[in-house]
Enzyme design. Sequence first.
Site, PDB file in Angstrom:
ATOM      1  N   GLU A 169     138.394  88.532  92.002  1.00 54.20           N
ATOM      2  CA  GLU A 169     138.215  89.951  92.312  1.00 54.20           C
ATOM      3  C   GLU A 169     136.869  90.400  91.780  1.00 54.20           C
ATOM      4  O   GLU A 169     136.227  89.684  91.005  1.00 54.20           O
ATOM      5  CB  GLU A 169     139.373  90.788  91.743  1.00 54.20           C
ATOM      6  CG  GLU A 169     139.519  90.712  90.233  1.00 54.20           C
ATOM      7  CD  GLU A 169     140.839  91.337  89.736  1.00 54.20           C
ATOM      8  OE1 GLU A 169     141.862  91.216  90.434  1.00 54.20           O
ATOM      9  OE2 GLU A 169     140.838  91.918  88.647  1.00 54.20           O
ATOM     10  N   HIS A 205     142.485  96.849  86.944  1.00 55.04           N
ATOM     11  CA  HIS A 205     142.237  95.851  85.910  1.00 55.04           C
ATOM     12  C   HIS A 205     141.012  96.264  85.095  1.00 55.04           C
ATOM     13  O   HIS A 205     140.013  96.709  85.673  1.00 55.04           O
ATOM     14  CB  HIS A 205     141.944  94.479  86.516  1.00 55.04           C
ATOM     15  CG  HIS A 205     143.178  93.737  86.927  1.00 55.04           C
ATOM     16  ND1 HIS A 205     143.152  92.756  87.890  1.00 55.04           N
ATOM     17  CD2 HIS A 205     144.460  93.811  86.502  1.00 55.04           C
ATOM     18  CE1 HIS A 205     144.373  92.269  88.042  1.00 55.04           C
ATOM     19  NE2 HIS A 205     145.196  92.897  87.220  1.00 55.04           N
TER      20      HIS A 205
END
Lengths: 384, 289
Positions: B210, B247
């Site tokens: 990511e 995150h």
Amino acid sequence: MNFEEHAAKPLLHRAGIPTPKGGLAHSASDAREIADGLGKVVVKAQVPTGKRGKAGGIRSADTPSEAFDAAQAIIEMEIAGYEVTSVWVEERLASTAEFYAAVLNDAPSRSPMVIFSFEGGMDIEEVAASMPDRLRRVVVDIRHGFGQQEALALLDGLPGAHREKEGSPGIDKEALADILARLYRAFRDNDAELLEINPLAQLADASFAALDCKFVLDDSAIVRRRDLAEHGRSEQLTGLEARAREAGLRYIELSGDIGVIANGAGLTMTTMDVIARHGGEPANFLEIGGDSYIHARPALELLLDNPRVRSLVVNFCGAFARTDVMTQGIVEAWKALGPSLPIFFCVHGTGSKEARAMLREDLGIEPFETMDEAIIAAIAGAKS
Amino acid sequence: MIVRASERVLIQGITGRQGTFWTERMQAYGTRIVAGVNPKKAGTVHCGVPVYANAGQAMRETGFEVSVLFIPALGVKAAAVDAIEAGCKRLVILTEHVPVHDVMELLAAAKANDACVVGPNTAGLVTPGECFTGFMPAFERDIFRPGSIGVISRSGSLGTLICLNLVQAGFGESAFVGIGGDPIIGTTTLDALRILDADPGTQAVALVGEIGGTMEEDAAEYIAGMKKPVVAFIAGGASPPGKKMGHAGAIVIGNRGSHASKRKALEAARAVVIQSPSDIGPAMREAIG
């Protein structure tokens, strides 16, 4: 969490690193009053972003009335999207040389890193790009720390000191090393993600002072640094974002019309990516993974209150988060609110059998087998 | 790391709600859990295994090999150091929001003692058909089946979806390695790639990254030299820069950590970068040839 200069400098001061005397002013008359006791001053916009100088947010003033004018001009300016509501007024110290010093968390080495350069006062990225040999980076063994000895080793042989202005005193490396060791100490004592002094000024008497300071507090450490966090700048949030924060949801508002609810950061970002890939635009990032998977209901209510949203995608792939619990929250909210928007589901993983049955029985909705199918249907739904 | 069914596993924080829930599931799947730790409940039996006051005591009594931490964020450092000093060489830290300074300290302790840490902020590891450590739905047969694809993921939910799509396409997994969504973690993308590259049961790798950080870029050079094919998906291409996307590690600062930078590095290393998790099946079939 970002800290503005006025909230960051006290950390240095407490660590024994000299900073200019100053005060925070919320109005031009406050600024004049503060300047009255300080002589020649600098008036600086308090916003959590760099490039204040280029934007006209930093001005010199020789008298209290000039400080008034400077503050008048700066307050209510907009810098990089932030409205200036206060200025820091501090005594103007004449520097003979300007350096750069910082400590940050370095991911590749999984360690703190001390960075120093004799080329301060400018954008450090530029120094790194144009004069890489003038920048020294030292990985710190966190169990050992970074003291005077380590700081002297860092300074040893580092080029660049020749940029001192004519007539400036030589550099007292012992004193400079002491500053760096104190900076590291302050970094550790305050759970910093970044603690930066730029510029670190050398003064005519060969002493040093931090003319600016940037401090970023590790968000995960806020729970044990409550007192400190009170002085941090909270993020600029939209009304819905603030409401989400209260409810313990991670929500970021975007400009599109497809509302997104998914569990887990990775899956939520991916849902947005796939919407974009099929020609749609996501209205938001909203994840209800981790411990927040029980908050599906307030999550849906939040999306329905965004007037731009024209259709919804619910994409669940349960691991830790149980899809039956999340789906139940959505179903309850849907029944209670009776919205007229189209909604499209893709549900897999932990609890998905129960979740699918619930959707069929309670809402009469058949979930899609793949997220691409659900998203394509949602994009079409938003247009109709 | 790849955990095998024969390995003895300790659960630190076994008596908590999540600890209990997932310990029961791990046991049912085949994970060899030999003991738990909770200083307040030492001497009791929980989930059918003895509970000890600390990892040192558990080590003397059971000789455990892997520790899984179900510990609140501010207690993680002490618990991990306890396990490391007890001689544990493999730790799986699931907890999210561990202060980064604590993470750096515990990773330094691990390094000094030759211990390997996965996480923090990971959903854990799965060895399909053998065992799992963490909170993954290993028991869902349409997601995890024994096979030959090694999966690396920063995200639990997205990694789960990729596994589902692999199984739907007729593949199975040799191992799932959840490395975690924090900016500083013990096992990086590169570390996990090395492990799967050396694993004889792994034929190809599905890499789920990511935006944020440079772990994918840092792994590119190694991927270029790998014989096993790598198919990658990088989440976050449509995310705005400067925002933490759920995150703590998923944030683009300037160009650093961007989707474009990762894609470029991976494609230069001859990895196949797919645009949707749904594409993983066909892309993997083609990559394996």
